[in-house]
Design an enzyme around this catalytic site. Structure first.
Site, PDB file in Angstrom:
ATOM      1  N   SER A   5      33.510  66.933  74.551  1.00  0.00           N
ATOM      2  CA  SER A   5      33.483  65.594  74.583  1.00  0.00           C
ATOM      3  C   SER A   5      31.861  65.114  74.845  1.00  0.00           C
ATOM      4  CB  SER A   5      34.447  65.020  75.668  1.00  0.00           C
ATOM      5  OG  SER A   5      33.763  64.809  77.036  1.00  0.00           O
ATOM      6  N   TYR A  31      35.163  66.754  85.868  1.00  0.00           N
ATOM      7  CA  TYR A  31      35.226  66.276  84.318  1.00  0.00           C
ATOM      8  C   TYR A  31      33.938  66.840  83.536  1.00  0.00           C
ATOM      9  CZ  TYR A  31      35.890  64.265  79.877  1.00  0.00           C
ATOM     10  OH  TYR A  31      35.986  63.901  78.627  1.00  0.00           O
TER      11      TYR A  31
END
Length: 92
Positions: A15, A28
């Site tokens: 991502s 994350y």
């Protein structure tokens, strides 16, 4: 299988969190940076075998990340209100 046939293409989709870190998203971001590093090394390892690897880093798109799957910490540390806390507030 790719090694035996001397061709193939792996697509990794981490991502945009793999190249830009944000306060409040450390864990994350760490996981996405890890996928980036792994993919870059793997790409070099498989290239001599006739294989390719592409990293696709999509921008933001709608998922359930900030919905019912999002969990808030039970204990709030006020010292972080201006950094990680601002991310927490945006997720509300």
């Amino acid at each position: 299988m790719f090694r035996k046939q001397k061709s193939g293409h792996i697509i990794q989709i981490p991502s945009h969190g793999g190249f830009k870190a944000l306060a409040g998203c450390g864990v994350y971001n760490a996981s996405k940076f890890a996928v980036e590093g792994f993919s870059e090394a793997l790409s070099q390892e498989i290239a001599p075998l006739g294989n390719k690897l592409t990293i696709v880093e999509p921008g933001p798109f709608r998922t359930n990340f900030a919905g019912s799957s999002f969990r808030h910490a039970q204990k709030i540390i006020e010292d972080y209100n201006l950094t990680a806390g601002s991310f927490r507030e945006r997720m509300k």
